[in-house]
Design a protein around this motif. Structure first.
Motif, PDB file in Angstrom:
ATOM      1  N   HIS A   1     -31.493  17.592 -24.996  1.00 23.06           N
ATOM      2  CA  HIS A   1     -31.165  17.244 -24.125  1.00 23.06           C
ATOM      3  C   HIS A   1     -30.435  18.942 -23.688  1.00 23.06           C
ATOM      4  O   HIS A   1     -30.616  19.572 -23.900  1.00 23.06           O
ATOM      5  CB  HIS A   1     -29.587  16.390 -23.787  1.00 23.06           C
ATOM      6  CG  HIS A   1     -30.037  14.983 -24.277  1.00 23.06           C
ATOM      7  ND1 HIS A   1     -30.846  14.632 -22.521  1.00 23.06           N
ATOM      8  CD2 HIS A   1     -30.730  14.187 -24.314  1.00 23.06           C
ATOM      9  CE1 HIS A   1     -30.711  13.160 -22.680  1.00 23.06           C
ATOM     10  NE2 HIS A   1     -30.789  13.427 -23.919  1.00 23.06           N
TER      11      HIS A   1
ATOM     12  N   HIS B   1     -23.281  11.148 -23.389  1.00 24.39           N
ATOM     13  CA  HIS B   1     -23.392  10.330 -22.456  1.00 24.39           C
ATOM     14  C   HIS B   1     -24.612   9.331 -22.676  1.00 24.39           C
ATOM     15  O   HIS B   1     -24.581   7.468 -23.490  1.00 24.39           O
ATOM     16  CB  HIS B   1     -23.817  10.359 -21.264  1.00 24.39           C
ATOM     17  CG  HIS B   1     -24.276   8.837 -20.851  1.00 24.39           C
ATOM     18  ND1 HIS B   1     -23.589   8.133 -19.786  1.00 24.39           N
ATOM     19  CD2 HIS B   1     -25.833   8.815 -20.229  1.00 24.39           C
ATOM     20  CE1 HIS B   1     -23.990   7.050 -19.462  1.00 24.39           C
ATOM     21  NE2 HIS B   1     -25.517   6.576 -19.475  1.00 24.39           N
TER      22      HIS B   1
ATOM     23  N   ARG C   1     -24.717   8.332 -15.436  1.00 23.44           N
ATOM     24  CA  ARG C   1     -26.236   7.558 -15.403  1.00 23.44           C
ATOM     25  C   ARG C   1     -26.906   7.735 -14.189  1.00 23.44           C
ATOM     26  O   ARG C   1     -27.924   8.085 -13.868  1.00 23.44           O
ATOM     27  CB  ARG C   1     -26.321   5.943 -15.385  1.00 23.44           C
ATOM     28  CG  ARG C   1     -27.411   5.507 -16.222  1.00 23.44           C
ATOM     29  CD  ARG C   1     -27.391   3.836 -16.231  1.00 23.44           C
ATOM     30  NE  ARG C   1     -28.867   3.369 -17.063  1.00 23.44           N
ATOM     31  CZ  ARG C   1     -28.317   2.099 -16.740  1.00 23.44           C
ATOM     32  NH1 ARG C   1     -27.855   1.366 -16.908  1.00 23.44           N
ATOM     33  NH2 ARG C   1     -29.859   1.709 -17.231  1.00 23.44           N
TER      34      ARG C   1
ATOM     35  N   LEU D   1     -24.915  15.207 -20.874  1.00 26.54           N
ATOM     36  CA  LEU D   1     -25.842  13.927 -21.093  1.00 26.54           C
ATOM     37  C   LEU D   1     -26.018  13.424 -22.539  1.00 26.54           C
ATOM     38  O   LEU D   1     -26.705  12.803 -22.344  1.00 26.54           O
ATOM     39  CB  LEU D   1     -27.211  13.985 -19.834  1.00 26.54           C
ATOM     40  CG  LEU D   1     -27.150  14.719 -18.465  1.00 26.54           C
ATOM     41  CD1 LEU D   1     -28.176  14.455 -18.055  1.00 26.54           C
ATOM     42  CD2 LEU D   1     -26.574  13.148 -18.289  1.00 26.54           C
TER      43      LEU D   1
END
Length: 420
Positions: A271, A279, A190, A276
């Motif tokens: 993305h 995630h 993050r 990511l």
């Protein structure tokens, strides 16, 4: 220790001109590239309190002391300033007033400053050349890893190890690496994006995070994202137009990719980083940074997402190797994995079947789909042995070896061009 040669990015920086702004989100290897592969006389790092350290001599300067030193060496020595956005705003005005002198490389991971450097009204507009550093080039990673890997693992590892932070942790199984990394490092991941916004917004805003969760969960059109965020109270109005500025920022910094839908005046968002994407998918569906999520859940998500991410990887490799543009073909009853154009003409259509077995019926579906197009047709598989039968003659079957050969040929041509 694995070190992936990134000649393409290094040459992009070298050819950027006398003053270059190297930018991109954190953990993409910007500082490593500059400090290890560029020649310079002085390398300065700016601390959060605006003090400046000379990395070689380890001397620490106040801003006033640094500015005095900088005035003396500007134009006579090649200088690198890392995290330069932490210096007072008057430093940008100073650079604007003196104009281009000597060699200067500025490095930043902060979104607001990169945006200012690219937009109107910037003190350095026209003085610096912005060079965005993202993930490792697909061709470079797969060629480098082919020295120790082969087959399915080579492609899957190349897909995810484009994230330089994963490279030192890789021990031969990328899926196991991802399970462990996501389970133990969710807050670190993050932070890769969160720190982009800290200098201006002080925290990762709900809008940005909401967008990234929505995109990871398959809401790829601005209207869908806007409606979702409005329903959650993140946006005051369900207005895709308002959302566009946030989407544009995420595209500019290299977090999201914007892809045109073939024959239509609309775009879809994805993305750029598979890590990511994993995630934010886990965060959207399981809130896994806040609630305990069993590793079995994480492994299931990884197994579901790997074929999609491999498809992205192969698409981007083809785009760069063949010099074509990617569009999405999306019509009623028809979706094509990869569609590559030269200007507005379709040149290559490809389907990706990243499976351990592709039955006869699935091969027939591929044939039916690709038969609608009059251009080069490719079917990507891990190996021809996974096919229950060969497709029709006008469809090329590509395995790992064919993809690797293309990457090597293209990389040789790219390096030859860059060295001119």
């Amino acid at each position: 220790m694995r070190i992936i040669s990134r000649k393409i990015d290094v040459e992009r920086i070298k050819k950027g001109g006398p003053w270059v702004l190297v930018y991109g989100r954190r953990k993409t290897g910007k500082t490593f590239l500059v400090s290890n592969f560029l020649s310079f006389d002085r390398f300065f790092f700016v601390n959060r309190d605006s003090t400046v350290r000379d990395v070689r001599s380890m001397e620490l300067y106040s801003f006033e002391e640094f500015l005095k030193v900088f005035r003396e060496i500007l134009g006579r020595e090649s200088v690198v300033i890392d995290e330069f956005h932490r210096l007072p705003g008057s430093f940008l005005d100073f650079l604007h007033s003196v104009g281009v002198k000597g060699r200067l490389v500025l490095i930043t991971s902060t979104l607001w400053l990169a945006k200012r450097m690219l937009g109107r009204g910037s003190p350095l507009l026209g003085l610096v050349t912005p060079v965005r550093i993202g993930l490792i080039d697909e061709r470079e990673i797969v060629v480098e890893l082919s020295k120790e890997l082969s087959g399915r693992e080579l492609v899957e590892a190349s897909t995810y190890l484009r994230e330089v932070t994963l490279i030192p942790l890789y021990d031969g199984s990328v899926r196991e690496l991802l399970v462990n990394y996501l389970a133990e490092n969710s807050m670190v991941i993050r932070g890769m994006v969160g720190e982009i916004f800290t200098e201006e917004d002080k925290e990762l805003t709900n809008v940005y995070e909401g967008i990234m969760k929505a995109v990871a969960d398959g809401r790829n059109v601005s209207g869908e994202i806007s409606t979702l965020l409005f329903s959650r109270g993140v946006l005051a109005k369900d207005n895709p137009g308002v959302l566009q500025r946030y989407l544009s920022i995420l595209v500019e910094i290299g977090v999201l990719e914007r892809v045109k839908v073939y024959g239509k005046k609309r775009f879809k968002y994805f993305h750029r980083s598979p890590l990511l994407d994993l995630h934010y998918y886990l965060e959207e569906n399981y809130s896994y940074t806040e609630v305990y999520t069993p590793r079995e859940f994480i492994r299931k998500v990884i197994d579901e997402k790997v074929p999609i991410h491999v498809q992205w990887f192969l698409k981007d490799l083809l785009v760069k190797a063949l010099g074509l543009q990617h569009n999405i073909i999306e019509e009623r009853g028809l979706e094509v994995d990869i569609a590559l154009l030269r200007f507005k003409r379709l040149e290559v259509i490809a389907e990706v079947k990243w499976r351990r077995f592709v039955p006869r019926s699935e091969v027939r579906k591929v044939e039916d789909k690709l038969s609608r197009f009059k251009c080069r047709k490719i079917l990507f598989v891990p190996d021809e042995s996974v096919l229950e039968r060969e497709p029709e003659e006008d469809i090329e079957v590509w395995g790992v070896n064919e993809m690797l050969s293309l990457a090597r040929e293209s990389l040789g041509n790219a390096n030859a061009y860059l060295s001119m």
